[in-house]
Design a protein around this motif. Sequence first.
Motif, PDB file in Angstrom:
ATOM      1  N   ARG A   1      47.633  44.890  28.510  1.00  0.00           N
ATOM      2  CA  ARG A   1      48.755  45.046  29.437  1.00  0.00           C
ATOM      3  C   ARG A   1      48.330  44.705  30.854  1.00  0.00           C
ATOM      4  NH1 ARG A   1      52.435  50.219  28.483  1.00  0.00           N
ATOM      5  NH2 ARG A   1      54.181  48.813  28.190  1.00  0.00           N
ATOM      6  N   SER A   2      49.262  44.207  31.642  1.00  0.00           N
ATOM      7  CA  SER A   2      48.990  43.851  33.037  1.00  0.00           C
ATOM      8  C   SER A   2      49.241  45.035  33.961  1.00  0.00           C
ATOM      9  CB  SER A   2      49.892  42.694  33.472  1.00  0.00           C
ATOM     10  OG  SER A   2      49.594  41.548  32.723  1.00  0.00           O
ATOM     11  N   ILE A   3      48.466  45.071  35.037  1.00  0.00           N
ATOM     12  CA  ILE A   3      48.655  46.059  36.099  1.00  0.00           C
ATOM     13  C   ILE A   3      48.988  45.283  37.352  1.00  0.00           C
ATOM     14  CG2 ILE A   3      47.541  47.823  37.496  1.00  0.00           C
ATOM     15  CD1 ILE A   3      45.801  48.424  35.055  1.00  0.00           C
ATOM     16  N   TYR A   4      50.007  45.738  38.071  1.00  0.00           N
ATOM     17  CA  TYR A   4      50.485  45.035  39.252  1.00  0.00           C
ATOM     18  C   TYR A   4      50.235  45.864  40.507  1.00  0.00           C
ATOM     19  CZ  TYR A   4      52.759  42.292  35.662  1.00  0.00           C
ATOM     20  OH  TYR A   4      52.991  41.509  34.571  1.00  0.00           O
ATOM     21  N   SER A   5      50.326  45.213  41.659  1.00  0.00           N
ATOM     22  CA  SER A   5      50.147  45.903  42.927  1.00  0.00           C
ATOM     23  C   SER A   5      51.124  47.066  43.027  1.00  0.00           C
ATOM     24  CB  SER A   5      50.372  44.936  44.092  1.00  0.00           C
ATOM     25  OG  SER A   5      50.031  45.544  45.309  1.00  0.00           O
ATOM     26  N   ASP A   6      50.653  48.188  43.501  1.00  0.00           N
ATOM     27  CA  ASP A   6      51.398  49.443  43.653  1.00  0.00           C
ATOM     28  C   ASP A   6      51.602  50.198  42.343  1.00  0.00           C
ATOM     29  OD1 ASP A   6      51.565  49.141  46.431  1.00  0.00           O
ATOM     30  OD2 ASP A   6      53.392  47.969  46.269  1.00  0.00           O
TER      31      ASP A   6
ATOM     32  N   VAL B   1      39.390  45.555  33.190  1.00  0.00           N
ATOM     33  CA  VAL B   1      38.659  44.386  33.639  1.00  0.00           C
ATOM     34  C   VAL B   1      39.690  43.426  34.203  1.00  0.00           C
ATOM     35  CG1 VAL B   1      37.164  42.459  32.988  1.00  0.00           C
ATOM     36  CG2 VAL B   1      36.881  44.681  31.866  1.00  0.00           C
ATOM     37  N   TYR B   2      39.472  43.001  35.452  1.00  0.00           N
ATOM     38  CA  TYR B   2      40.406  42.052  36.067  1.00  0.00           C
ATOM     39  C   TYR B   2      40.370  40.721  35.335  1.00  0.00           C
ATOM     40  CZ  TYR B   2      41.981  44.713  40.090  1.00  0.00           C
ATOM     41  OH  TYR B   2      42.599  45.627  40.892  1.00  0.00           O
ATOM     42  N   GLU B   3      41.455  39.951  35.418  1.00  0.00           N
ATOM     43  CA  GLU B   3      41.562  38.667  34.730  1.00  0.00           C
ATOM     44  C   GLU B   3      40.444  37.702  35.093  1.00  0.00           C
ATOM     45  OE1 GLU B   3      45.481  37.176  35.512  1.00  0.00           O
ATOM     46  OE2 GLU B   3      46.352  38.370  33.913  1.00  0.00           O
ATOM     47  N   ASP B   4      39.925  37.782  36.319  1.00  0.00           N
ATOM     48  CA  ASP B   4      38.833  36.900  36.727  1.00  0.00           C
ATOM     49  C   ASP B   4      37.492  37.315  36.123  1.00  0.00           C
ATOM     50  OD1 ASP B   4      38.033  39.106  38.210  1.00  0.00           O
ATOM     51  OD2 ASP B   4      38.490  38.197  40.144  1.00  0.00           O
TER      52      ASP B   4
ATOM     53  N   PHE C   1      46.809  51.168  42.591  1.00  0.00           N
ATOM     54  CA  PHE C   1      46.206  49.857  42.790  1.00  0.00           C
ATOM     55  C   PHE C   1      47.055  49.038  43.748  1.00  0.00           C
ATOM     56  CE2 PHE C   1      44.564  51.370  38.863  1.00  0.00           C
ATOM     57  CZ  PHE C   1      43.280  50.880  38.818  1.00  0.00           C
ATOM     58  N   SER C   2      46.395  48.348  44.668  1.00  0.00           N
ATOM     59  CA  SER C   2      47.084  47.447  45.590  1.00  0.00           C
ATOM     60  C   SER C   2      46.300  46.146  45.653  1.00  0.00           C
ATOM     61  CB  SER C   2      47.185  48.044  46.986  1.00  0.00           C
ATOM     62  OG  SER C   2      47.942  49.224  46.966  1.00  0.00           O
TER      63      SER C   2
END
Length: 72
Positions: free
Chosen positions: A13-18, A32-35, A50-51
């Motif tokens: 699942r993705s996590i978005y800013s805020d 783990v971030y996509e990068d 997260f921001s």
Amino acid sequence: MQKDMCSKYFKGRSIYSDDIIRTNKDAYCKLVYEDKNTLIIIDEHTEVKFSENVLSRSFHINYGSMYVKNIE
């Protein structure tokens, strides 16, 4: 709920800013971030916001603790 049950359920699942991630007693969250350069482990009974923008990533811990590692 078992410790690893939640991580299997939300895998991919993705996590978005805020977004805010909360863990309860006997639970943790590993991100783990996509990068593939940043590993985050959120400990049990923790709340983190997260921001992210073009220049930076930031985390605000409302309560609890977490571990952040650059995995380059």
